[in-house]
Design an enzyme around this catalytic site. Structure first.
Site, mmCIF file in Angstrom:
data_model
loop_
_atom_site.group_PDB
_atom_site.id
_atom_site.type_symbol
_atom_site.label_atom_id
_atom_site.label_comp_id
_atom_site.label_asym_id
_atom_site.label_seq_id
_atom_site.Cartn_x
_atom_site.Cartn_y
_atom_site.Cartn_z
ATOM 1 N N CYS A 1 -1.327 -3.976 3.481
ATOM 2 C CA CYS A 1 -2.211 -5.133 3.348
ATOM 3 C C CYS A 1 -1.357 -6.391 3.474
ATOM 4 C CB CYS A 1 -2.906 -5.128 1.993
ATOM 5 S SG CYS A 1 -3.961 -3.693 1.750
ATOM 6 N N HIS B 1 4.445 14.068 6.012
ATOM 7 C CA HIS B 1 4.238 15.473 5.648
ATOM 8 C C HIS B 1 4.788 16.296 6.805
ATOM 9 C CE1 HIS B 1 1.507 14.004 2.548
ATOM 10 N NE2 HIS B 1 0.967 13.249 3.490
ATOM 11 N N SER C 1 0.830 -1.210 0.000
ATOM 12 C CA SER C 1 0.000 0.000 0.000
ATOM 13 C C SER C 1 0.859 1.253 0.000
ATOM 14 C CB SER C 1 -1.033 0.033 1.122
ATOM 15 O OG SER C 1 -1.978 1.048 0.822
#
Length: 127
Positions: free
Chosen positions: A91, A76, A71
């Protein structure tokens, strides 16, 4: 209740770990090369397979986004507030997004962090 649980079958195992890092080293939060290395190393720690990593310098902050086979991982940053957000979603059974998240928090020298986890499983009743 156990009869009901036993009648369920997990089709997709999804683990999502995300949170906020406070009191981080602002110099590290401003360094796109360092942050990319942190994401790449966190993928190793979490047992993910990196497909691609992109980095954007958005003065004064940085965004790093890694697409992993399982995934994604993202950071940030807001160096002016010594603050970052982190998102690790995977996953499968073989990955450890919590270990990856904690690696990132440590690498950015977070004084403290908030952490949330969410199951992203797809569960279906057996027929």
């Amino acid at each position: 209740m156990s009869v009901y649980i036993e009648s369920l079958k997990k089709k997709v195992v999804g683990k999502h770990v995300y949170g906020e890092l406070y009191g981080c080293d602002p110099d590290l939060l401003s360094d796109p090369v360092y942050l990319r290395k942190v994401v790449e190393e966190s993928a190793k720690v979490g047992n993910f397979t990196i497909l691609d990593v992109k980095t954007w310098k958005i003065d004064p902050g940085v965004t790093v986004f890694a697409v992993v086979l399982e995934s994604h991982i993202s950071i940030h940053t807001w160096p002016e507030y010594s603050f970052a957000t982190v998102d690790v979603y995977t996953c499968g059974e073989k990955t450890d997004p919590l270990a990856a998240f904690k690696y990132i928090a440590n690498a950015l020298r977070a004084a403290r962090y908030t952490l949330r986890t969410s199951s992203r499983d797809y569960v279906e009743e057996n027929e």
